[in-house]
Design a protein around this motif. Sequence first.
Motif, short mmCIF file in Angstrom:
data_model
loop_
_atom_site.label_atom_id
_atom_site.label_comp_id
_atom_site.label_asym_id
_atom_site.label_seq_id
_atom_site.Cartn_x
_atom_site.Cartn_y
_atom_site.Cartn_z
N GLY A 232 0.81 -1.21 0.00
CA GLY A 232 0.00 0.00 0.00
C GLY A 232 0.84 1.26 0.00
N PHE A 233 1.88 1.27 0.84
CA PHE A 233 2.77 2.43 0.87
C PHE A 233 3.51 2.57 -0.45
CE2 PHE A 233 3.02 2.17 5.72
CZ PHE A 233 2.22 3.30 5.87
N ARG A 234 4.00 1.46 -0.99
CA ARG A 234 4.74 1.52 -2.26
C ARG A 234 3.85 2.05 -3.38
NH1 ARG A 234 9.09 -0.32 -5.26
NH2 ARG A 234 10.15 -1.39 -3.56
N ALA A 235 2.61 1.58 -3.43
CA ALA A 235 1.68 2.05 -4.47
C ALA A 235 1.47 3.55 -4.36
CB ALA A 235 0.36 1.30 -4.34
N LEU A 236 1.38 4.04 -3.13
CA LEU A 236 1.20 5.48 -2.93
C LEU A 236 2.43 6.26 -3.39
CD1 LEU A 236 -0.24 7.96 -1.72
CD2 LEU A 236 0.77 7.34 0.50
N PHE A 237 3.61 5.80 -3.00
CA PHE A 237 4.82 6.52 -3.36
C PHE A 237 5.13 6.40 -4.85
CE2 PHE A 237 6.02 5.60 1.24
CZ PHE A 237 5.66 6.89 1.66
N ASP A 238 4.71 5.32 -5.48
CA ASP A 238 4.92 5.17 -6.92
C ASP A 238 4.16 6.23 -7.72
OD1 ASP A 238 6.64 3.07 -6.66
OD2 ASP A 238 5.18 1.50 -7.12
N LEU A 239 3.16 6.82 -7.10
CA LEU A 239 2.37 7.87 -7.75
C LEU A 239 2.94 9.25 -7.49
CD1 LEU A 239 -1.24 6.57 -6.96
CD2 LEU A 239 0.01 6.38 -9.12
N THR A 240 4.05 9.30 -6.75
CA THR A 240 4.65 10.57 -6.36
C THR A 240 6.07 10.66 -6.91
OG1 THR A 240 3.40 10.40 -4.29
CG2 THR A 240 5.12 12.09 -4.39
N ASP A 241 6.34 11.65 -7.73
CA ASP A 241 7.62 11.73 -8.43
C ASP A 241 8.83 11.85 -7.52
OD1 ASP A 241 6.31 11.54 -10.83
OD2 ASP A 241 6.23 13.71 -11.17
N THR B 149 0.11 1.53 15.42
CA THR B 149 -1.35 1.53 15.34
C THR B 149 -1.96 2.38 16.45
OG1 THR B 149 -1.25 -0.72 14.47
CG2 THR B 149 -3.39 0.05 15.20
N TYR B 150 -1.20 2.58 17.53
CA TYR B 150 -1.74 3.25 18.71
C TYR B 150 -1.01 4.56 18.98
CZ TYR B 150 -3.29 -1.55 19.29
OH TYR B 150 -3.81 -2.79 19.07
N GLN B 151 -1.75 5.57 19.46
CA GLN B 151 -1.14 6.86 19.77
C GLN B 151 -0.22 6.76 20.98
OE1 GLN B 151 -3.96 10.03 20.13
NE2 GLN B 151 -4.49 10.03 17.99
N PRO C 238 -3.10 9.82 2.88
CA PRO C 238 -2.00 9.88 1.91
C PRO C 238 -1.27 11.22 1.87
CG PRO C 238 -3.84 8.71 0.96
CD PRO C 238 -4.33 9.28 2.27
N ASP C 239 -2.02 12.33 1.86
CA ASP C 239 -1.36 13.63 1.82
C ASP C 239 -0.53 13.87 3.07
OD1 ASP C 239 -2.35 14.26 -0.66
OD2 ASP C 239 -4.07 15.39 0.11
N GLY C 240 -1.04 13.45 4.22
CA GLY C 240 -0.31 13.61 5.47
C GLY C 240 0.97 12.80 5.47
N LEU C 241 0.91 11.60 4.90
CA LEU C 241 2.08 10.73 4.84
C LEU C 241 3.16 11.36 3.95
CD1 LEU C 241 3.54 8.06 5.39
CD2 LEU C 241 2.30 7.08 3.45
N ARG C 242 2.76 11.82 2.78
CA ARG C 242 3.74 12.42 1.87
C ARG C 242 4.39 13.66 2.50
NH1 ARG C 242 -0.05 10.64 -2.45
NH2 ARG C 242 -1.36 12.43 -1.95
N THR C 243 3.57 14.49 3.13
CA THR C 243 4.09 15.70 3.78
C THR C 243 5.05 15.34 4.90
OG1 THR C 243 2.09 16.96 3.28
CG2 THR C 243 3.47 17.78 5.07
N ALA C 244 4.69 14.32 5.69
CA ALA C 244 5.53 13.91 6.82
C ALA C 244 6.89 13.41 6.33
CB ALA C 244 4.82 12.82 7.61
N VAL C 245 6.88 12.58 5.29
CA VAL C 245 8.14 12.04 4.77
C VAL C 245 9.03 13.16 4.24
CG1 VAL C 245 9.14 10.65 2.93
CG2 VAL C 245 7.22 9.76 4.25
N ARG C 246 8.46 14.10 3.54
CA ARG C 246 9.25 15.22 3.02
C ARG C 246 9.83 16.06 4.15
NH1 ARG C 246 4.43 15.93 -0.86
NH2 ARG C 246 5.10 14.88 -2.78
N SER C 247 9.04 16.28 5.18
CA SER C 247 9.50 17.08 6.32
C SER C 247 10.68 16.42 7.01
CB SER C 247 8.36 17.28 7.33
OG SER C 247 7.31 18.03 6.76
N VAL C 248 10.58 15.12 7.24
CA VAL C 248 11.66 14.39 7.91
C VAL C 248 12.91 14.39 7.04
CG1 VAL C 248 12.42 12.12 8.69
CG2 VAL C 248 10.15 12.94 9.29
N LYS D 43 -0.56 4.33 11.43
CA LYS D 43 -0.70 3.65 10.15
C LYS D 43 -1.94 4.08 9.37
CE LYS D 43 1.95 -0.56 11.00
NZ LYS D 43 1.97 -2.04 10.96
N ASP D 44 -2.89 4.71 10.05
CA ASP D 44 -4.09 5.14 9.34
C ASP D 44 -3.98 6.59 8.85
OD1 ASP D 44 -4.25 6.54 11.70
OD2 ASP D 44 -6.26 5.87 12.24
N ILE D 45 -2.76 7.12 8.80
CA ILE D 45 -2.56 8.48 8.31
C ILE D 45 -3.05 8.58 6.86
CG2 ILE D 45 -0.21 7.98 7.52
CD1 ILE D 45 0.54 10.84 8.29
#
Length: 222
Positions: free
Chosen positions: A17-26, A86-88, A111-121, A107-109
């Motif tokens: 699932g994560f790979r499919a999401l990132f494959d859509l992001t250049d 999975t837990y806060q 997609p936009d939040g995940l991409r933003t988080a990865v870029r920030s880190v 894990k339920d973040i």
Amino acid sequence: MTVRLVLADDQTVVRAGFRALFDLTDDLVVVAEAADGERAVEAVRTTRPDVVLMDVRMPGTDGIEATRRIAADRTLDAVRVVMLTTYQVDAYVFEALRHGAAGFLLKDIDPDGLRTAVRSVAAGQSLLAPAVTRSVVEEFARLKAPETEGAARLAHLTEREREVMALVGRGLSNEEIGRALAMSPLTAKTHVSRAMIKLGVRDRAQLVVWAYETGLVRAGER
């Protein structure tokens, strides 16, 4: 800037699932996957990614031990590890932050939040959602007394550096610290960086943990 990632999770469907999401992001590219901590460390040493998304619980070598090994390897200082949980409020996440994780994501973040988080880190920022991260740190820091050895190391900090570190522990940004102490955000950032160097911590997330573990900030204080 292209951000190179390693995905470490024992669930194939999660990694897919994560790979499919990132494959859509250049600008976000998965360079390796791992189903356990041992393979995750090997993948990181081989590919030298910018960011590792690391599941906390995996068979064999878990995400905490894998994070500890990565953080302890000085040749991997540029690698940032983000824990997936999975837990806060999770004792395992607290341990991961202690051992050098830059932050954590649920894990339920979305997609936009995940991409933003990865870029920030990848850009060098710690992934700290102050309210959630502070609740994790407080929950488990309150169960143990301040560490004598850690408290002694605070003696190496200047009074101003201790003040700044305490505000970092309470979840304040550099801008907020600047307003609180009548200094510029850049000066606040400089004090944070100096405190990190003197204490030997990797990032802001570890500085928060240290602030609680040494008693500089106590659970429940605001």
